[in-house]
Design a protein around this motif. Structure first.
Motif, PDB file in Angstrom:
ATOM      1  N   SER A 125       0.848  -1.198   0.000  1.00  0.00           N
ATOM      2  CA  SER A 125       0.000   0.000   0.000  1.00  0.00           C
ATOM      3  C   SER A 125       0.880   1.244   0.000  1.00  0.00           C
ATOM      4  CB  SER A 125      -0.865   0.029   1.263  1.00  0.00           C
ATOM      5  OG  SER A 125      -0.039   0.253   2.397  1.00  0.00           O
ATOM      6  N   MET A 129      -4.387  -0.072  -3.383  1.00  0.00           N
ATOM      7  CA  MET A 129      -4.231   0.080  -4.827  1.00  0.00           C
ATOM      8  C   MET A 129      -5.145  -0.878  -5.583  1.00  0.00           C
ATOM      9  SD  MET A 129      -2.670  -1.389  -7.695  1.00  0.00           S
ATOM     10  CE  MET A 129      -1.217  -2.341  -7.217  1.00  0.00           C
ATOM     11  N   TYR A 147      -5.267   4.670  -6.316  1.00  0.00           N
ATOM     12  CA  TYR A 147      -4.942   4.498  -4.897  1.00  0.00           C
ATOM     13  C   TYR A 147      -5.983   5.223  -4.066  1.00  0.00           C
ATOM     14  CZ  TYR A 147      -0.464   3.247  -6.990  1.00  0.00           C
ATOM     15  OH  TYR A 147       0.508   2.666  -7.762  1.00  0.00           O
TER      16      TYR A 147
END
Lengths: 301, 301
Positions: free
Chosen positions: B197, B279, B294
């Protein structure tokens, strides 16, 4: 507009190119600043670079003299273990660029009145950092607290004019994400708003319209400070407040708007802290500079 | 390296500049492609641009002829209501750049073997989009699940060599955030890892080392896939696994690393879903392209 002849004649009369013609080696060399990465930067616009002059010149002898100085300088810098060589060339002196290119230089970047060329002297892998690689587009997801509506527009672009999208545009140089969003929303729709958080970031490479570079598209959550639409007819053909649930389900929008609308619906239900990427301004290590840091807000931060 | 004389002589023998010398107006004009924003792009490297040739030329007559064609073309395009004019110039033909600059062109950008100049014809506010404005630096916050430790390094940079920081570096062209993080971590430390992430994004303008542009620094959470450090001695003087709590409290790190460490401590306690910016890969509207989006991960997305 000045005639070319004027441009060429004037400097011949009022300036003279001065090459250091002494046969002592230091005077035949270009003078540059050395950086901590063993790089050398020569600025052809500086009077200290080893040659002088301005404007369009076309004498072969002058280009030849520059070629000789550059060749000699490169040889010397190689011997000294220098690595990157940077050559800054004022736009009106671009006649030197092909000479440098013929000795291995390439464009690193150019901006308005100058170009920067560079070459890597060692035989190993080139470690010259790339120039800026991303353009930044920012959209505003402007929300009304009273009606729970979101502001959407239809732009003049023919292919997508049927689609309802979030207002937005490219960041100006030096502009923070939130400031771009607030400015673009106001320019396109006349609505005043206030930055709250980032909702999403999209990275896309080889973006059409980014001149071969990449694009970041950032959607900010904004709080509406006014409600009366006064849209810019040059850019926008339609503008309205719409139900967030409708934006989440319509086919006439982009996949990103659908995602944003679903995030906002979740935010209305569970609180915006569940979807927000919050912002904090902090001091940079560089003097008198601050930066903005975006991350999830947690109690102990 | 070829001698300048050779460079100049060869094209004179093997190529000839051909200017359309007919007095019919269309043949004295540069030929460009028109876009949907009423812009014109002329590529001096294309055989269809209205003039031909290569390499360094220094004849005044040739530059003069180009100046005349350009002046006439600009006049015609203004009459036709054209807006932006784009002039793409191969690096070895940069002798034309000062001529264009004297007629109002500036550099828009340059890359390796060409420069792109532009001018705005209407009298209103220039609407030419800026070139890429941000460089992207990415750091990896590599976490070990077994020991709850994070990977930190000390770099060779003299001023900050006492500080422990997260490994990272600049994105290569076309590279996604997570891929940069994984690559840089491996290059600097020999540790293999996997993207999880984004934890934080920092925006900083006038960044030293970004050639006057802005910098985005993105910290990714990575999962360690190996544990044995084998650091790159060229770039790094120290590398170790350290307790996240220690990174959160030490003075010998940056404010951003402190923030990241505190986020991670919260993530260990409350679950990484409380700190992650997740994501998702989605199809772009452009054929065969995808992008990465994102945002906070929520149940119904």
């Amino acid at each position: 507009m000045q005639s070319l002849q004027k441009l060429i004649t004037r400097p011949l009369l009022s300036y003279r190119w001065r090459f250091h013609t002494s046969c002592h080696s230091q005077q035949d060399m270009l003078k540059g600043k050395v950086d901590k990465w063993k790089g050398v930067t020569v600025d052809l616009g500086s009077p200290d670079c080893g040659l002088e002059g301005t404007y369009i010149q076309t004498s072969l002898r002058e280009l030849d003299a520059f070629a000789g100085m550059l060749r000699k300088s490169l040889k010397q810098w190689k011997t000294e273990g220098k690595r990157a060589v940077w050559l800054k060339v004022p736009i009106l002196q671009s006649r030197f660029v092909p000479v440098a290119a013929s000795q291995g230089f390439q464009f690193h970047h150019a901006d308005k009145q100058y170009s920067m060329l560079t070459t890597w002297l060692p035989k190993d892998h080139c470690k010259i950092p790339h120039f800026a690689s991303h353009q930044i587009g920012v959209a505003g997801c402007v929300l009304r607290e009273d009606t729970k509506e979101v502001l959407v527009v239809q732009d003049r672009n023919r292919e997508t004019s049927h689609m309802w999208k979030l207002p937005g545009g490219l960041s100006d140089p030096g502009e923070d994400f939130g400031d771009t969003a607030v400015r673009e929303v106001f320019e396109e729709t006349g609505i005043k708003s206030e930055f709250q958080s980032i909702l999403t970031v999209r990275q896309l490479h080889n973006y059409p319209g980014a001149f071969g570079k990449s694009d970041l598209y950032i959607v900010c959550r904004l709080r509406a400070l006014s409600h009366d639409i006064n849209h810019c007819a040059d850019e926008i053909i339609g503008c309205k407040w719409t139900d967030v649930g409708e934006l989440a389900t319509t086919q006439s929008t982009s996949l990103i708007s659908t995602h944003v609308a679903r995030l906002v619906l979740h935010g209305f239900r569970e609180g915006f802290d569940t979807i927000d990427i919050g912002m904090k301004e902090l001091p940079a290590v560089f003097k008198n500079m601050t930066y903005k840091l975006y991350h999830r807000q947690i109690p102990d931060l």
